[in-house]
Design a protein around this motif. Structure first.
Motif, PDB file in Angstrom:
ATOM      1  N   GLY A 174       0.792  -1.152  -0.073  1.00 22.93           N
ATOM      2  CA  GLY A 174       0.157   0.038  -0.048  1.00 22.93           C
ATOM      3  C   GLY A 174       0.812   1.304   0.148  1.00 22.93           C
ATOM      4  O   GLY A 174       2.168   1.386   0.202  1.00 22.93           O
ATOM      5  N   ASP A 190      -2.923   5.852   1.011  1.00 25.95           N
ATOM      6  CA  ASP A 190      -4.088   5.051   1.560  1.00 25.95           C
ATOM      7  C   ASP A 190      -4.383   5.130   2.908  1.00 25.95           C
ATOM      8  O   ASP A 190      -5.459   4.701   3.532  1.00 25.95           O
ATOM      9  N   THR A 242      -9.505   1.447   1.548  1.00 26.72           N
ATOM     10  CA  THR A 242      -9.143   0.562   0.398  1.00 26.72           C
ATOM     11  C   THR A 242      -8.879  -0.929   0.906  1.00 26.72           C
ATOM     12  O   THR A 242      -7.796  -0.842   1.745  1.00 26.72           O
ATOM     13  N   ASN A 300     -13.524  -0.792  -2.213  1.00 28.16           N
ATOM     14  CA  ASN A 300     -13.613   0.194  -1.523  1.00 28.16           C
ATOM     15  C   ASN A 300     -14.829   0.071  -0.230  1.00 28.16           C
ATOM     16  O   ASN A 300     -15.783  -0.124  -0.473  1.00 28.16           O
TER      17      ASN A 300
END
Length: 381
Positions: free
Chosen positions: A84, A88, A109, A125
């Motif tokens: 990630g 995020d 996410t 999502n």
């Protein structure tokens, strides 16, 4: 030896400074597992989970989006993987499903990663401001998410197109105003499809996806401060919750009443976990202490000072007291665990006593003058 030190530990904790800490309750020792030369706030540990069923691998989710693999047998970090971006947000949950890794950031996410691929195989999502993601310990393909103004959602990762359950907000209050929602933590109740959540508005809710009702089937409240963490004992009839003022309580999930409170905390609770087979609960938070309470008599069994503010913890499934009994004596550096370290700090402080004030010459001269005036009046009479 590093491997002997890590085998002794039965409680693992992640700190704000990025240090992975292991505690051996049987030997009264605590250990730090990290490279102190490269510590930074970007390596802050935000989530912990086991990498396999044998509990030989420990996964640590860092603030910068890196998931590091720690070997509990070798006592070293063996692998680091980027899962990630810092954009995020920090990790709000970490779990494994077979050979896959499940990550979720507070940006909402949720991703599923495979070992043989650098890109996620599934991405969805879950909403904005996700505070927590939890995995169903029985059906490991199910996860639950929730956060600020993001209600409880249950996802089936084998069919990730839409959630299998979406909770509905509470009814408007008596002024017909919308009630805010803020899911801080959740857990799957064993032997049922129910899910219990705690909120930032000191509420405890139980949802039952097996019924048509999407609002809570049980509503309860505890205290006046935001609840931050919860955990379910092995029995499943009660839930342990903690809030931002260091208060921990046990609530009955059948009636919604408080069964008892656990005392001794001095800072906000950030993580709670009940042992899988023993009637104990572990807690950690801002006061830098790991505490182990008994759920039977609610007494404090262990209190360990760990020098850093703690974010998360993870308990081994084996007996916490017998961990490392077969291992040899470790020769590495360690920190001796002092049960009542807080009291010893106060006892060691120098006592300051206030000296009695001396009377000034002016104050001393006024009193004789008053007495002399009285004597003169007597003589005149």
């Amino acid at each position: 030896m590093e491997d002997e030190r890590s085998r002794l530990c039965s409680v693992w904790l992640g700190s704000e400074t990025g240090i992975l800490k292991g505690v051996s309750l049987s030997r009264k020792q605590a250990f730090n597992f990290c490279n102190t030369r490269h510590l930074s706030r970007e390596q802050e540990a935000r989530a912990l989970c086991w990498g396999d069923h044998a509990e030989t691998e420990l996964l640590v989710g860092s603030r910068d989006g890196t998931v590091r693999t720690f070997s509990t047998e070798k006592g070293v970090f063996t692998e680091a993987r980027r899962c990630g971006d810092p954009e995020d947000g920090c990790f709000s949950g970490l779990a494994t499903f077979g050979d896959s890794l499940i990550t979720c950031g507070d940006g909402g996410t949720l991703r599923v990663w495979r070992e043989d691929r650098s890109e996620p195989v599934t991405e969805l999502n879950a909403g904005k401001n996700v505070s927590r993601m939890r995995q169903n310990p029985v059906n490991r393909n199910q996860v639950a998410t929730g956060g600020k103004e993001t209600g409880l959602k249950i996802w089936d990762l084998e069919r990730p197109e839409k959630p299998t359950f979406t909770a509905k907000n509470l009814r408007d209050d008596w002024l017909d105003l919308r009630q805010p929602q803020w899911v801080r933590d959740m857990a799957f109740i064993p032997d049922s499809r129910k899910v219990v959540t705690c909120t930032g508005y000191h509420q405890v809710h139980v949802f039952d996806p097996s019924t048509p009702q999407r609002r809570p089937v049980l509503e309860a409240a505890y205290g006046e401060y935001p609840l931050t963490a919860l955990s379910l004992p092995a029995s499943g009839n009660t839930v342990v919750v903690g809030n931002t003022h260091g208060q921990i309580a046990m609530l009955d999930l059948r009636k919604g009443l408080v069964c008892g409170c656990l005392k001794g905390l001095a800072g906000g609770v950030r993580a709670l976990q009940c042992h899988a087979s023993q009637p104990v609960v572990a807690s950690c938070g801002l006061d830098r202490f790991l505490r182990i309470h008994s759920l039977e008599d609610r007494e404090l069994q262990h209190k360990v000072y760990l020098k850093s503010r703690l974010n998360c913890l993870l308990l081994a499934s084996r007996d916490l007291e017998d961990a490392g009994a077969a291992a040899g004596a470790g020769t590495g550096t360690s920190e001796e665990v002092k049960e009542e370290d807080e009291d010893e700090v106060w006892d060691a402080m120098e006592q300051v006593e206030e000296k009695p004030k001396r009377k000034t010459s002016e104050e001393g001269g006024e009193e004789p003058q008053k007495k002399s005036k009285k004597k003169r009046k007597k003589g005149q009479d």
